[in-house]
Design an enzyme around this catalytic site. Structure first.
Site, PDB file in Angstrom:
ATOM      1  N   ASP A 155       0.821  -1.224   0.000  1.00 30.51           N
ATOM      2  CA  ASP A 155       0.000   0.000   0.000  1.00 30.51           C
ATOM      3  C   ASP A 155       0.847   1.264   0.000  1.00 30.51           C
ATOM      4  OD1 ASP A 155      -2.340  -1.612   0.240  1.00 30.51           O
ATOM      5  OD2 ASP A 155      -1.951  -1.784   2.376  1.00 30.51           O
ATOM      6  N   GLY A 169       0.782   1.423  -7.385  1.00 28.86           N
ATOM      7  CA  GLY A 169      -0.134   1.522  -8.525  1.00 28.86           C
ATOM      8  C   GLY A 169       0.028   2.848  -9.241  1.00 28.86           C
ATOM      9  N   LYS A 170       0.079   3.899  -8.446  1.00 27.11           N
ATOM     10  CA  LYS A 170       0.204   5.231  -9.042  1.00 27.11           C
ATOM     11  C   LYS A 170       1.544   5.374  -9.777  1.00 27.11           C
ATOM     12  CE  LYS A 170       1.488   9.771  -8.210  1.00 27.11           C
ATOM     13  NZ  LYS A 170       1.407  11.063  -7.551  1.00 27.11           N
ATOM     14  N   ASN A 223      -5.339 -10.628  -3.825  1.00 27.66           N
ATOM     15  CA  ASN A 223      -5.486 -10.404  -2.385  1.00 27.66           C
ATOM     16  C   ASN A 223      -5.128  -8.987  -1.965  1.00 27.66           C
ATOM     17  OD1 ASN A 223      -2.909 -11.182  -3.222  1.00 27.66           O
ATOM     18  ND2 ASN A 223      -2.267 -11.724  -1.170  1.00 27.66           N
ATOM     19  N   GLY A 266      -4.779  -4.701  -3.454  1.00 22.58           N
ATOM     20  CA  GLY A 266      -5.252  -3.867  -4.562  1.00 22.58           C
ATOM     21  C   GLY A 266      -4.355  -2.686  -4.789  1.00 22.58           C
ATOM     22  N   HIS A 267      -4.361  -2.200  -6.020  1.00 24.63           N
ATOM     23  CA  HIS A 267      -3.674  -0.950  -6.328  1.00 24.63           C
ATOM     24  C   HIS A 267      -4.751   0.069  -6.651  1.00 24.63           C
ATOM     25  CE1 HIS A 267       0.128  -2.913  -6.586  1.00 24.63           C
ATOM     26  NE2 HIS A 267      -0.273  -3.696  -7.542  1.00 24.63           N
ATOM     27  N   THR A 276      -6.569 -12.381   3.663  1.00 25.09           N
ATOM     28  CA  THR A 276      -7.707 -11.758   2.973  1.00 25.09           C
ATOM     29  C   THR A 276      -8.654 -12.834   2.452  1.00 25.09           C
ATOM     30  OG1 THR A 276      -6.523 -11.737   0.884  1.00 25.09           O
ATOM     31  CG2 THR A 276      -6.353  -9.757   2.248  1.00 25.09           C
ATOM     32  N   THR A 285      -8.875  -3.990  -1.205  1.00 28.61           N
ATOM     33  CA  THR A 285      -9.591  -5.233  -1.489  1.00 28.61           C
ATOM     34  C   THR A 285     -10.646  -5.515  -0.429  1.00 28.61           C
ATOM     35  OG1 THR A 285      -7.631  -6.126  -2.546  1.00 28.61           O
ATOM     36  CG2 THR A 285      -9.300  -7.721  -1.914  1.00 28.61           C
ATOM     37  N   ARG A 327      -6.458   0.082   7.927  1.00 26.88           N
ATOM     38  CA  ARG A 327      -5.050  -0.317   8.017  1.00 26.88           C
ATOM     39  C   ARG A 327      -4.485   0.098   9.369  1.00 26.88           C
ATOM     40  NH1 ARG A 327      -4.131   1.873   1.900  1.00 26.88           N
ATOM     41  NH2 ARG A 327      -4.861   0.010   0.864  1.00 26.88           N
TER      42      ARG A 327
HETATM   43  P1  GDP Z   1      -0.314   0.114  -3.804  1.00 25.18           P
HETATM   44  O1  GDP Z   1      -0.948  -1.192  -3.484  1.00 25.18           O
HETATM   45  O2  GDP Z   1       1.122   0.173  -3.402  1.00 25.18           O
HETATM   46  O3  GDP Z   1      -0.540   0.542  -5.204  1.00 25.18           O
HETATM   47  O4  GDP Z   1      -1.018   1.203  -2.871  1.00 25.18           O
HETATM   48  P2  GDP Z   1      -2.575   1.494  -2.653  1.00 25.18           P
HETATM   49  O5  GDP Z   1      -3.194   1.803  -3.922  1.00 25.18           O
HETATM   50  O6  GDP Z   1      -3.215   0.467  -1.806  1.00 25.18           O
HETATM   51  O7  GDP Z   1      -2.496   2.739  -1.687  1.00 25.18           O
HETATM   52  C1  GDP Z   1      -2.090   3.933  -2.062  1.00 25.18           C
HETATM   53  C2  GDP Z   1      -3.227   4.924  -1.817  1.00 25.18           C
HETATM   54  O8  GDP Z   1      -2.670   6.177  -1.741  1.00 25.18           O
HETATM   55  C3  GDP Z   1      -4.211   4.986  -2.970  1.00 25.18           C
HETATM   56  O9  GDP Z   1      -5.466   5.361  -2.480  1.00 25.18           O
HETATM   57  C4  GDP Z   1      -3.616   6.069  -3.859  1.00 25.18           C
HETATM   58  O10 GDP Z   1      -4.565   6.720  -4.677  1.00 25.18           O
HETATM   59  C5  GDP Z   1      -3.077   6.990  -2.836  1.00 25.18           C
HETATM   60  N1  GDP Z   1      -1.874   7.725  -3.207  1.00 25.18           N
HETATM   61  C6  GDP Z   1      -0.796   7.320  -3.937  1.00 25.18           C
HETATM   62  N2  GDP Z   1       0.143   8.286  -3.943  1.00 25.18           N
HETATM   63  C7  GDP Z   1      -0.352   9.296  -3.183  1.00 25.18           C
HETATM   64  C8  GDP Z   1       0.154  10.563  -2.783  1.00 25.18           C
HETATM   65  O11 GDP Z   1       1.268  10.960  -3.090  1.00 25.18           O
HETATM   66  N3  GDP Z   1      -0.661  11.324  -1.984  1.00 25.18           N
HETATM   67  C9  GDP Z   1      -1.892  10.927  -1.577  1.00 25.18           C
HETATM   68  N4  GDP Z   1      -2.594  11.726  -0.803  1.00 25.18           N
HETATM   69  N5  GDP Z   1      -2.388   9.743  -1.921  1.00 25.18           N
HETATM   70  C10 GDP Z   1      -1.636   8.943  -2.719  1.00 25.18           C
END
Ligand code: GDP
Length: 430
Positions: free
Chosen positions: A12, A16-17, A37, A39-40, A127, A301, A306
């Site tokens: 988390d 993903g971003k 199990n 999510g991004h 999960t 998911t 958390r």
């Molecule tokens: P991943 O599993 O590593 O892809 O992470 P997740 O998607 O579970 O969690 C990252 C969360 O933080 C998501 O809701 C993203 O949209 C959000 N996110 C990612 N980068 C940033 C950021 O720089 N700032 C903020 N505020 N949210 C972010």
């Protein structure tokens, strides 16, 4: 050229971003481990999406998305996910599924639930997606590869053999309904028909892509501390979360992985059980959870809240080292803008001694955090594009953490959208 996007922490981190961003200049994005199990979460021009199996490159029309052999493939979920994305106007992704990927069987999901039930209070906080039973069967050599769906005789024979042992456990250990061979076969025939158009010899495809100088992105799930070898065993996931495993889980030569973007979050969060040294509780945790990520720190998911904590330099230094970070992407920094002061865990005290080396689990469980408090910047940093334009205390926070972890922070994410990114020259970059 192969690049990997992996996590330094417990997952988390915002991989993903970062993958979605890097995918703009990539040709192929491939998932190499894990299953549905985790999510991004991705925010882009099409909206906000939670992906579980599809690689985070599916939003571009120029990319090919691949499910690698290392993935735990839940076929119906994959197709539901494709449907949910195309329903929202995203063009049908170009998708390939490795003929060597193994299939999450309906009974893996049941066994996951039954085992957590049986363990009661001592459960792993799974999960219940069937991941642990899936990988157990893979390494016990009773898993089913996608390619086996297309060999009817062998499939029948193997289903009969496997069901026999599963039914012994169902009857005598779990006291649950038995599996019917014919019903299972019928389900597998359905899987075969769904997946057939996408099946590919992925390692051969990637070898050709490398010859043609294509850019390949490996997308990891979870982070170093959930790795079954190097993480907080046994409170880990069941497949390797390390960039090195990308070579195996995709079918690539290891020396082709040139850039390892290790995503590290500006504070800590974790799901599931296990030692979490910098964990915070009560109102302090609740506030960070509420403000965290994009709309709060709740599982993509499961929706589970958390566990929250301050940034952990010990765990993150180790996390980056095991990944072999060439670049650290430091994410969700914007979230910390509300704090007057920001505690950071700079050491672990174990049996009266302070260390900055991440220990094995038995020692980790005894560790107490050594905290250092840094001044906050008390302002909104979203929208800032240049490192120099960040408030001084914010830059000091980044630089302090870079010094502690010893790997170059070259990207800072200050918001959930694709464009919320600041590139930075790091003194650690040779
Ligand atoms: P991943 O599993 O590593 O892809 O992470 P997740 O998607 O579970 O969690 C990252 C969360 O933080 C998501 O809701 C993203 O949209 C959000 N996110 C990612 N980068 C940033 C950021 O720089 N700032 C903020 N505020 N949210 C972010």
């Amino acid at each position: 050229m192969v690049k990997a996007v992996v996590g330094a922490n417990w997952g988390d981190e915002g991989k993903g971003k970062i993958t979605d961003m890097l995918a703009e200049k990539a040709d192929i994005i491939i998932r190499f481990q894990g299953g549905a199990n985790a999510g991004h979460t991705i925010v882009n021009d099409f909206g906000k999406f939670a992906l579980h199996t599809l690689p985070s490159g599916v939003f571009y029309s120029h990319t090919t998305s691949i499910i690698g052999n290392g993935v735990a493939l839940n076929i119906p979920l994959l197709f539901q996910e494709i449907q949910s994305v195309t329903d929202r106007n995203v063009p049908m992704p170009k998708l390939l599924v490795s003929d060597r990927a193994q299939i999450v069987m309906p009974y893996h999901i049941l066994f996951d639930q039954y085992e957590e039930e049986r363990l009661g209070g001592k459960s792993f906080g799974s999960t219940k997606s069937g991941i642990a039973p899936f990988y157990s069967d893979k390494y016990a050599k009773i898993g089913f590869q996608v390619s086996e769906l297309f060999e009817e005789e062998r499939l029948r024979e193997k289903v009969a053999r496997v069901v026999e042992t599963k039914n012994v456990l169902l009857e005598h250990l779990y006291h649950k309904p038995l599996i019917h061979e014919e019903e299972l076969l019928e389900e597998l025939h359905g899987y075969r028909d769904m997946v057939a158009p996408y099946v590919c010899d992925v390692s051969a495809y990637l070898a050709q892509a490398l010859k043609e100088d294509k850019t390949i992105l490996l997308e990891g799930q979870l982070g170093t501390l959930k790795d079954p070898d190097h993480g907080i065993y046994p409170m880990v996931t069941s497949s390797s979360t390390l960039a090195a495993y990308g070579a195996i889980g995709a079918g690539l030569p290891p020396y082709e992985i040139k850039e390892i973007y290790t995503v590290c979050k500006a504070y800590s969060s974790a799901v599931g059980a296990g030692a979490f040294v910098s964990e915070i509780f009560g109102e302090e945790a609740e506030e960070l959870r509420r403000r965290g990520g994009d709309g709060g720190e709740y599982g993509a998911t499961t929706g589970r809240p958390r566990r929250m904590g301050w940034f952990d330099c010990v765990a993150s230094k180790y996390g980056c080292r095991l990944q072999g970070a060439t670049d650290v992407a430091f994410t969700v920094l914007d979230v910390l803008g509300y704090l007057d002061e920001i505690p950071v865990c700079v050491g672990y005290e174990i049996d009266g001694e302070v260390t900055t080396d991440f220990p094995v689990t038995a020692k980790l469980e005894k560790a107490k955090p050594v905290l250092k408090t840094l001044p906050g910047w008390k302002s909104e940093i979203r929208g800032i594009k240049k490192y120099e334009d960040l408030p001084e205390n914010c830059r000091k926070y980044v630089e302090f953490i870079e010094g502690q972890i010893g790997y170059p922070i070259t990207m800072i994410s200050n918001g959930p959208s694709r464009g919320d990114i600041i590139y930075r020259e790091s003194p650690l970059r040779k």
